[in-house]
Design a protein around this motif. Structure first.
Motif, PDB file in Angstrom:
ATOM      1  N   LEU A  28       0.843  -1.193   0.000  1.00 27.48           N
ATOM      2  CA  LEU A  28       0.000   0.000   0.000  1.00 27.48           C
ATOM      3  C   LEU A  28       0.880   1.245   0.000  1.00 27.48           C
ATOM      4  N   CYS A  29       0.299   2.342  -0.420  1.00 28.88           N
ATOM      5  CA  CYS A  29       1.002   3.627  -0.508  1.00 28.88           C
ATOM      6  C   CYS A  29       1.520   4.023   0.875  1.00 28.88           C
ATOM      7  N   ALA A  30       2.746   4.534   0.923  1.00 28.72           N
ATOM      8  CA  ALA A  30       3.366   4.939   2.176  1.00 28.72           C
ATOM      9  C   ALA A  30       2.658   6.144   2.794  1.00 28.72           C
ATOM     10  N   ASN A  31       1.902   6.858   1.991  1.00 28.70           N
ATOM     11  CA  ASN A  31       1.177   8.033   2.468  1.00 28.70           C
ATOM     12  C   ASN A  31      -0.141   7.636   3.132  1.00 28.70           C
ATOM     13  N   GLY A  32      -0.563   6.400   2.914  1.00 26.05           N
ATOM     14  CA  GLY A  32      -1.787   5.896   3.531  1.00 26.05           C
ATOM     15  C   GLY A  32      -3.051   6.303   2.810  1.00 26.05           C
ATOM     16  N   CYS A  33      -2.962   6.552   1.502  1.00 27.85           N
ATOM     17  CA  CYS A  33      -4.145   6.987   0.765  1.00 27.85           C
ATOM     18  C   CYS A  33      -5.033   5.819   0.352  1.00 27.85           C
ATOM     19  N   GLY A  34      -4.542   4.582   0.425  1.00 29.97           N
ATOM     20  CA  GLY A  34      -5.349   3.422   0.094  1.00 29.97           C
ATOM     21  C   GLY A  34      -5.003   2.798  -1.237  1.00 29.97           C
ATOM     22  N   CYS A  90       0.543  10.477  -5.052  1.00 31.60           N
ATOM     23  CA  CYS A  90       1.288  10.888  -3.863  1.00 31.60           C
ATOM     24  C   CYS A  90       2.761  11.120  -4.194  1.00 31.60           C
ATOM     25  N   ASN A 129       7.561   3.559  -2.609  1.00 31.45           N
ATOM     26  CA  ASN A 129       6.336   3.002  -2.022  1.00 31.45           C
ATOM     27  C   ASN A 129       5.172   3.997  -1.954  1.00 31.45           C
ATOM     28  N   TYR A 130       5.199   5.008  -2.844  1.00 29.94           N
ATOM     29  CA  TYR A 130       4.073   5.926  -2.994  1.00 29.94           C
ATOM     30  C   TYR A 130       3.280   5.527  -4.228  1.00 29.94           C
ATOM     31  N   CYS A 131       1.990   5.878  -4.227  1.00 31.59           N
ATOM     32  CA  CYS A 131       1.211   5.724  -5.460  1.00 31.59           C
ATOM     33  C   CYS A 131       1.621   6.864  -6.386  1.00 31.59           C
TER      34      CYS A 131
END
Length: 140
Positions: free
Chosen positions: A6-12, A26, A21-23
């Motif tokens: 999952l995105c490291a920013n926690g966006c889903g 992000c 590890n970002y989408c």
């Protein structure tokens, strides 16, 4: 096979290792923030360099800036005949003055420009004198 993280920013959304590890969205935001931070750091470095200048040069530049502000005021164009403000509609004559709409014609402002001489010069330049060669054979 590795499970998508999952995105490291926690966006889903799912992130990739190539994007830290970002989408994708992000990651673009992350890059923009980094660019802004580096630009701010450069501005801070420039500000420090500028603050190291001597105080005397700062005082001189302040005086120059004040003098420049007074000279940047645009002079209003005024009619050469009646001194009325011509503004944007001012008509520039060939005599070099600016006139209002009432005095724009040469006969209205007693123009001293010689239009006839100018026209003669233009005609002389555009129409050179043409002389035919003399024919010796015609005389006999």
């Amino acid at each position: 096979m590795e499970d998508p993280a999952l995105c490291a920013n926690g966006c889903g959304f799912f992130g990739t290792a190539a994007n830290q590890n970002y989408c994708s969205k992000c990651y673009k935001d992350f890059l923009k923030k980094e660019e802004e931070n580096s630009a701010k750091e450069q501005e801070n470095v420039m500000a420090k360099d500028m603050s190291q200048l001597s105080l005397s040069s700062d005082q001189n530049t302040e005086k120059k800036i004040i003098a420049d502000d007074s000279s940047t005021k645009k002079k209003t164009e005024r009619c050469g005949k009646c001194n009325k403000r011509a503004g944007v509609v001012g008509f520039k004559c060939r005599c070099g003055s600016v006139f209002c709409s009432i005095h724009r014609l040469p006969e209205k402002h007693d123009c001293n420009f010689d239009y006839k001489a100018m026209a003669r010069e233009i005609l002389i330049k555009e129409n050179p004198l043409v002389k035919a060669d003399k024919l010796v054979e015609r005389g006999t």
